[in-house]
Design an enzyme around this catalytic site. Structure first.
Site, short mmCIF file in Angstrom:
data_model
loop_
_atom_site.label_atom_id
_atom_site.label_comp_id
_atom_site.label_asym_id
_atom_site.label_seq_id
_atom_site.Cartn_x
_atom_site.Cartn_y
_atom_site.Cartn_z
N HIS A 64 43.12 39.92 52.33
CA HIS A 64 42.31 39.48 51.25
C HIS A 64 42.25 40.49 50.13
CE1 HIS A 64 39.34 37.62 48.37
NE2 HIS A 64 38.36 38.50 49.02
N HIS A 89 36.81 46.21 46.93
CA HIS A 89 35.76 45.21 46.19
C HIS A 89 34.76 44.55 47.22
CE1 HIS A 89 38.26 41.61 47.17
NE2 HIS A 89 37.25 40.97 47.31
N GLU A 93 30.03 45.57 50.43
CA GLU A 93 29.26 44.45 50.76
C GLU A 93 29.17 44.33 52.38
OE1 GLU A 93 29.80 41.32 48.07
OE2 GLU A 93 29.57 39.79 49.89
N ASP A 94 30.47 44.29 52.87
CA ASP A 94 30.81 43.76 54.14
C ASP A 94 31.10 45.00 55.18
OD1 ASP A 94 30.77 41.34 53.13
OD2 ASP A 94 32.83 41.25 52.76
N ASP A 154 39.55 37.51 42.80
CA ASP A 154 38.96 37.45 44.13
C ASP A 154 38.36 35.88 44.22
OD1 ASP A 154 37.33 37.81 46.26
OD2 ASP A 154 35.69 38.24 45.35
N ASP A 274 51.86 12.90 25.57
CA ASP A 274 52.12 14.43 25.72
C ASP A 274 51.72 15.15 26.82
OD1 ASP A 274 49.44 13.79 25.10
OD2 ASP A 274 49.01 15.22 23.60
MN MN Z 1 36.36 38.92 48.34
#
Ligand code: MN
Length: 752
Positions: A64, A89, A93-94, A154, A274
């Site tokens: 990812h 990124h 957080e993880d 992301d 169009d």
């Molecule tokens: Mn992410």
């Protein structure tokens, strides 16, 4: 989860390395040796940190961040700093890696960006978490635009791989993307990304329509290509005779934008002329020649094909506020078909496709006084002056910063770009907060207009101020911009606070006299009068809506506490109310019982279980039918409401309260009846259209007609017809039968 499940295999290790190399090869910006080392270092750190994690699809998590970095490098065109930040990124957080570690290893700038991309932690876990997180992203936007560009990448990767998510999560993420990310991408001029967002969201939220258009586009592809060739031939011959350096491209418009046209114009796909646009991209020898050359090409084109004058759009002379520059014209091609042609230079083309990022590249590192700069100032303003909660903030943000714009002028002839729908009072606040505060009247084009006058392109606006004027609550109704709104709100708050101070002092004295505890008593009062906060209470006292001298009439003092008096009259009233409530409950229970009986067995399934086990109703804004894609949403005191996924209110609900949404669906073959409304338009030949329609439905199809409203105008008619059908399939049969009638040209289901 046992570690054997998450361990990365040798084969995967190889795939990861390949994905990484692939990403590095896609970098468009130039990288020096230091950059390359740092990117590798970021990759190694992220790979190690995410080692134990896998995505929903089962693949190792590191794919990812690599994919996000690739989008950032290839599609957004950013350099080393952004690529490194993208790789990192999700690390803070993880994984156990701390923010400080990133700061030390990669420096302050990357630290700042990564921090901006880290979601707010659990302390914010409440109703508005999504909005809060988004607000955070936007706050960092003003510090470094790359935060929001990486956030876009992301989201884009998550949307591209959303197939492995459960359906209800897809809906939630899709709605949020449609609500916030697509408009933001538009506002940042990330045209390609915006278009992809819209198509991906539509695929989730309006799957049926998406597939329908996709199939029909495929069916007509060959014919379309032939036509484009036929159209281009004479044009290219003429262009080749000139000495303009150009490339001609043609592209089919996105499914989402075609669908929008079908909806807005109420026409069929076959009636949209169009569906594709032709683009002539020129390479001027010097920047100064850009405008001249665009018009030269325009002149060549219109020598070959006749232009439609009203459709000429010149964003070369005046670019759009999102930076878009292009010259658009529509001409009459072979067979009388209208064809849109876009003329622009390669620089304009890059800005049109990659917006903010490309713009940034051309302007150098600093955003100077350009449209984006102005826009960023607006973002900053809303953030700094935001008194509202996060959801209000997002709504403010949406109306202000995503909308199309109007161009208006100050008396000195300076141009101001305002969001479409902005009022004269918004303009006053845009000039300066003080001008807004003290605005007494406004002249538009020399004529006195009300404060709420909606600005039109080209208006010249003159604000008259007076020192002792100040905002009032009513002004909130006259403005739409976040800046004006938040300035008025904070002025109101100030005013309330000032006045409340006096009331507070009086209240303190009163409580002292009564010998009651301040903290405790004040809560009693707030509750009794049904107020929200202390400042509200003070303000009510100031306004004398609550009279301090009357407190003793309403309350007794018992053991240093305020206790509400109860008199005979009230007691009787309370009893009566209780009785009434009881009766009503009995009545409601009966009613529910009856409805359930009448409704019979529906095939509605909520959260995987038969719907009977829940208290639910169908939302009246969209009246779902069996076969429609639906979701359930709990409403306070009303049980679950079932909405259609394409309900006009759905996006807003799903984007803001997605975490509350419960999945719902239908089992096959329904056996109960549902009401729905169709709008039928067609030609009124003068011989009983109503009769013909009712005959067809009632006699032929045995459809129960609830109501029929018909109106006519110049030989056409519009009929709103409420009928009862079994399910969506049944409805489609009715639609088809109606369309077969010679008098009927369109049939559509009314949204609400
Ligand atoms: Mn992410």
């Amino acid at each position: 989860m046992p570690t054997t499940d998450t361990r990365i295999t040798e084969k995967e290790e190889l795939d990861i390395e390949n994905a990484y190399q692939d990403m590095v090869a896609a970098v468009k910006a130039s990288l020096d040796e230091v950059d390359k080392t740092n990117i590798r270092q970021a990759f190694v750190l992220a790979h190690d940190a995410h080692r134990q994690q896998r995505r929903k699809s089962g693949e190792p998590y590191i794919f990812h961040p690599i994919a996000v970095a690739k989008i950032v490098a290839e599609e957004v065109g950013l350099g080393a700093t952004a690529i490194i930040s993208a790789l990192l990124h999700d690390v803070v957080e993880d994984t156990p890696i701390e923010q400080e570690e990133i700061d030390t290893l990669f420096g302050e700038r990357i630290g700042l960006i990564v921090d901006g991309l880290t979601k707010l932690d659990g302390t914010y876990k409440h109703e508005h978490q999504q909005a809060e997180n988004f607000k955070k992203v936007l706050s960092t936007l003003v510090q470094d635009v790359r935060v929001v560009l990486i956030k876009m990448a992301d989201r884009l990767h998550n949307m591209r791989t959303i197939g492995s998510m459960p359906k209800h999560k897809q809906i939630k993420i899709g709605a949020e993307t449609a609500y916030i990310y697509a408009p933001l991408a538009h506002r940042l001029g990330l045209y390609e990304i915006k278009t992809e967002f819209q198509d991906l969201c539509m695929k989730i939220l309006n799957a049926e329509e998406y597939e329908d258009i996709e199939t029909r586009l495929k069916e007509t592809e060959e014919a379309r290509n032939d036509y484009i060739d036929e159209f281009l031939q004479p044009l290219l011959t003429e262009l080749n005779k000139s000495n303009v350096n150009y490339i001609a491209k043609s592209r089919t418009k996105s499914i989402y934008s075609i669908w929008n046209k079908i909806k807005n114009k109420g026409v069929d796909l076959s009636e949209i002329y169009d569906i594709f646009a032709v683009r002539i991209i020129i390479e001027p020898p010097r920047k100064e020649d850009e405008k001249k050359l665009c018009w030269e090409v325009y002149s060549i084109i219109t020598d070959v094909y006749k232009p439609i004058a009203e459709r000429l759009k010149d964003w070369v002379t005046t670019p759009k506020a999102n930076g878009y520059e292009s010259l658009h014209t529509t001409v009459v091609g072979p067979g009388g078909r209208f064809v849109e042609i876009q003329i622009r230079t390669s620089r304009m083309d890059e800005i049109a496709e990659r917006g903010f990022a490309a713009h940034w590249k051309y302007k150098g590192q600093k955003l100077t006084t350009d449209h984006f700069g102005d826009w960023l100032d607006n973002v900053r303003d809303i953030l700094e002056n935001s008194n509202s909660n996060a959801i209000e903030f997002i709504n403010d943000f949406k109306t202000n910063l995503f909308n199309e714009e109007v161009y208006v002028y100050t008396p000195m002839g300076d141009m101001k770009v305002m969001p479409k729908g902005a009022t004269a009072l918004d303009f006053a606040f845009n000039i300066h907060t003080d001008v807004g505060y003290h605005c007494t009247s406004i002249k538009v084009n020399g004529k006195l207009e009300p404060m709420g006058y909606v600005l039109q392109n080209g208006d010249k606006v003159d604000v008259v101020t007076r020192r002792n004027q100040k905002p009032s609550e009513a002004w909130l109704k006259y403005v739409i911009t976040g800046k004006a709104r938040s300035k008025i709100r904070s002025s109101m708050k100030e005013e309330k606070k000032k006045k409340g101070e006096l009331a507070k002092e009086a209240l303190v004295r009163k409580f002292k006299n009564l010998k009651v505890d301040f903290e405790e008593s004040i809560e009693v009062l707030i509750k009794h009068y049904g107020l929200q906060s202390r400042p509200d209470l003070y303000y009510e006292i100031f306004l004398e809506n609550i009279k301090l001298q009357d407190l003793s009439k309403t309350f007794d003092v018992v053991n240093g506490k305020l206790v509400k008096k109860i008199d005979e009259e009230e007691l009787a009233e309370m009893k009566a109310k209780e009785q009434e409530l009881e009766q009503r409950e009995v009545a409601t229970a009966e009613l529910i019982h009856k409805t359930v009986e009448k409704r019979g067995k529906t095939n509605l399934v909520i959260d995987g279980q038969p719907a009977d086990t829940f208290e639910y109703t169908f939302a009246t804004c969209c009246n779902p039918l069996p076969g429609d894609q639906i979701f359930a949403y709990p409403v306070t005191n009303q049980g679950l409401k079932i909405h259609r996924l394409n309900c006009p209110n759905a996006t807003q609900i799903l984007a803001n309260f997605g975490f509350r949404v419960i999945s719902a669906g239908w089992n096959d073959d329904n056996i109960s009846d549902f009401a729905t409304t169709l709008r039928i338009t067609g030609i009124d030949s003068g011989v009983g259209v109503i009769q013909a329609i009712t005959d067809k439905l009632a006699s032929e199809l045995k459809i129960d007609i609830r109501s029929l409203n018909i109106s006519g105008d110049q030989g056409t008619f519009t009929a709103d017809l409420q009928i009862v059908v079994i399910n969506k399939n049944h409805l489609n049969q009715v639609k088809k039968a109606l369309l077969e009638m010679p008098q009927v040209s369109h049939v559509s289901r009314l949204e609400s």
